[in-house]
Design a protein around this motif. Structure first.
Motif, PDB file in Angstrom:
ATOM      1  N   THR A   1     -10.075  -5.283 -79.251  1.00  0.00           N
ATOM      2  CA  THR A   1     -10.713  -5.112 -80.599  1.00  0.00           C
ATOM      3  C   THR A   1      -9.396  -5.137 -81.615  1.00  0.00           C
ATOM      4  O   THR A   1      -8.542  -4.759 -81.242  1.00  0.00           O
ATOM      5  N   ASP A   2      -9.866  -5.593 -82.873  1.00  0.00           N
ATOM      6  CA  ASP A   2      -8.760  -5.552 -83.877  1.00  0.00           C
ATOM      7  C   ASP A   2      -8.350  -4.003 -84.212  1.00  0.00           C
ATOM      8  O   ASP A   2      -7.120  -3.618 -84.317  1.00  0.00           O
ATOM      9  N   GLY A   3      -9.334  -3.098 -84.324  1.00  0.00           N
ATOM     10  CA  GLY A   3      -9.143  -1.800 -84.733  1.00  0.00           C
ATOM     11  C   GLY A   3      -8.864  -0.749 -83.713  1.00  0.00           C
ATOM     12  O   GLY A   3      -8.868  -1.440 -82.413  1.00  0.00           O
ATOM     13  N   ASP A   4      -8.480   0.269 -83.670  1.00  0.00           N
ATOM     14  CA  ASP A   4      -8.287   1.244 -82.690  1.00  0.00           C
ATOM     15  C   ASP A   4      -9.683   1.840 -82.293  1.00  0.00           C
ATOM     16  O   ASP A   4     -10.571   2.293 -82.943  1.00  0.00           O
TER      17      ASP A   4
ATOM     18  N   ASP B   1      -9.691  -1.352 -76.365  1.00  0.00           N
ATOM     19  CA  ASP B   1      -8.638  -1.075 -77.427  1.00  0.00           C
ATOM     20  C   ASP B   1      -7.836  -2.277 -77.532  1.00  0.00           C
ATOM     21  O   ASP B   1      -7.689  -2.815 -78.833  1.00  0.00           O
TER      22      ASP B   1
END
Length: 74
Positions: free
Chosen positions: A38-41, A35
């Motif tokens: 990475t850029d997103g969830d 988590d």
């Protein structure tokens, strides 16, 4: 006699609480690491909180159910 224990020796019993707890926390650490990298969830917070709480409950249940296996180790 090769395969027999002496009268005073205790028999080794596998305690699954340690490996289950270790795997849960390694999985949780990997989830938080993924988590953070990475850029997103990877998993939304609304899903992560129940997963953590349910996992902690399961780990606690396994530890309580296998407590008798650890009693003789001390």
């Amino acid at each position: 006699m090769a395969g027999k224990k002496a009268a005073g020796e205790k028999r080794f019993r596998f305690d699954p609480a340690g490996p289950v707890t270790g795997l849960f926390f390694l999985l949780l650490a990997g989830l938080f690491l993924a988590d953070g990298l990475t850029d997103g969830d990877v998993l939304p917070v609304t899903a992560m909180v129940p997963v953590v709480l349910i996992g902690l409950g399961l780990v606690g249940t396994v530890r309580v159910l296998t407590r008798s296996r650890r009693r003789d180790l001390r």
